[in-house]
Design a protein around this motif. Structure first.
Motif, PDB file in Angstrom:
ATOM      1  N   ASN A 209       0.805  -1.212   0.000  1.00  0.00           N
ATOM      2  CA  ASN A 209       0.000   0.000   0.000  1.00  0.00           C
ATOM      3  C   ASN A 209       0.845   1.273   0.000  1.00  0.00           C
ATOM      4  N   CYS A 210       0.177   2.364  -0.269  1.00  0.00           N
ATOM      5  CA  CYS A 210       0.851   3.660  -0.383  1.00  0.00           C
ATOM      6  C   CYS A 210       1.596   4.032   0.901  1.00  0.00           C
ATOM      7  N   LYS A 211       0.986   3.775   2.051  1.00  0.00           N
ATOM      8  CA  LYS A 211       1.617   4.128   3.324  1.00  0.00           C
ATOM      9  C   LYS A 211       2.949   3.415   3.503  1.00  0.00           C
ATOM     10  N   GLN A 212       2.959   2.101   3.267  1.00  0.00           N
ATOM     11  CA  GLN A 212       4.195   1.330   3.411  1.00  0.00           C
ATOM     12  C   GLN A 212       5.246   1.783   2.409  1.00  0.00           C
ATOM     13  N   THR A 213       4.808   2.054   1.189  1.00  0.00           N
ATOM     14  CA  THR A 213       5.748   2.496   0.158  1.00  0.00           C
ATOM     15  C   THR A 213       6.392   3.822   0.545  1.00  0.00           C
ATOM     16  N   LEU A 214       5.589   4.774   1.020  1.00  0.00           N
ATOM     17  CA  LEU A 214       6.136   6.074   1.411  1.00  0.00           C
ATOM     18  C   LEU A 214       7.029   5.965   2.642  1.00  0.00           C
ATOM     19  N   LEU A 215       6.684   5.077   3.581  1.00  0.00           N
ATOM     20  CA  LEU A 215       7.551   4.875   4.749  1.00  0.00           C
ATOM     21  C   LEU A 215       8.921   4.356   4.328  1.00  0.00           C
TER      22      LEU A 215
ATOM     23  N   ILE B 281       1.500  -4.958  -8.089  1.00  0.00           N
ATOM     24  CA  ILE B 281       0.768  -3.762  -8.538  1.00  0.00           C
ATOM     25  C   ILE B 281      -0.264  -3.255  -7.540  1.00  0.00           C
ATOM     26  N   SER B 282      -0.474  -3.913  -6.410  1.00  0.00           N
ATOM     27  CA  SER B 282      -1.615  -3.572  -5.557  1.00  0.00           C
ATOM     28  C   SER B 282      -1.530  -2.164  -4.959  1.00  0.00           C
ATOM     29  N   GLY B 283      -0.342  -1.587  -4.901  1.00  0.00           N
ATOM     30  CA  GLY B 283      -0.219  -0.242  -4.343  1.00  0.00           C
ATOM     31  C   GLY B 283      -0.365   0.883  -5.343  1.00  0.00           C
TER      32      GLY B 283
END
Length: 270
Positions: free
Chosen positions: A36-42, A67-69
């Motif tokens: 997800n976006c949160k994990q990617t940005l972290l 691709i899910s994020g």
């Protein structure tokens, strides 16, 4: 010099970053985004990356752990998405990206963020799975191949003459066969269109190391059928038995990094 890291890598999600420099002011590209976006940005923040400097996302195939994020991330940080025509069609059908996202079909090498990116087909049970070979401004290159059931000669050629290779090291055969997965799923993983075992990865790393490559990232480890220590030992032990590299080369030159499943890896130069 350019830099490679994984934001996360494993059966639960995959995302790799290639940057011109390992700092907040460097443009960069991503390969896949399976969390997800949160994990990617972290994970980006842990590496000191500014998401506003992301130039493009290259997709290997349409499975959810790759691709899910994309959909949520691209609403906040819209950039072009590159992939094979068949893969991009699959992404459209899955509605995996926001409407209006620029989808760029890769039928030849492309130039993005100072990198030249080429794609090559891999054997995996997706619509049209690909790996990538990426050249920096100085001509040095790396390759990433994280979903492949077998090491075909055509794929091996794409990994040759690279300064760094990010290669799937998905499962230990004994853990897979004794584990809890249903029989058909075990067969699928071990098939020629499934995933690369520790042993197959080790054989490929040994061949590439004998040909001169010295930096390897072991990627896409299974949560259920592998461990970081087992992957590392499988490869390093085979390199010692193989004997084509001297003990001094193994100890002083070879860089073997296991990519974490849920967090960012250290940077590797190429």
């Amino acid at each position: 010099m350019a830099y490679f890291a994984t934001l996360y890598s494993g059966s639960s999600g995959n995302c790799a970053v290639i940057a011109a420099d390992c700092g907040k002011n460097a443009p960069f590209i991503l390969v896949d985004m399976g969390k997800n976006c949160k994990q990617t940005l972290l994970s980006m923040g842990a590496l000191g990356l500014n998401p506003d400097l992301l130039q493009a996302i290259f997709v290997t195939h349409e499975h959810s752990d790759h691709i899910s994020g994309l959909k949520v991330f691209l609403k906040k940080h819209p950039v072009p998405v590159y992939g094979s025509p068949v893969t991009l069609q699959a992404i459209r059908q899955l509605q995996a990206v926001p409407e209006g996202t620029q989808l760029v079909e890769m039928e030849q090498a492309v130039r993005v963020a100072g990198f030249t990116v080429e794609s090559f087909a891999t054997s995996h049970d997706a619509a049209d799975c690909h790996g990538y070979r990426i050249y920096g401004a100085d001509g040095h290159c790396m390759a990433i191949a994280t979903d492949l059931g077998k090491m075909e000669a055509s794929v091996y050629q794409q990994l040759c003459n690279c300064q760094l290779v990010a290669l799937e090291c998905n499962y230990d055969p004994v853990m897979l066969q004794l584990g809890p997965y249903p029989y058909l799923l075990k067969q699928r993983i071990a098939s020629a269109q499934g995933h690369l075992s520790n042993e197959d990865c080790a054989h490929t790393v040994a061949d590439l190391a004998a040909a001169g490559c010295r930096r390897f990232a072991l990627c896409h480890l299974s949560q259920e059928n592998n461990t970081p220590d087992l992957a590392r030992v499988s490869v390093s032990s085979y390199l010692e038995i193989d004997g084509r590299l001297t003990p001094m080369q193994l100890a002083g030159e070879l860089q073997l990094q296991v990519s974490p499943r849920h967090s960012a890896s250290p940077w590797m130069e190429f």
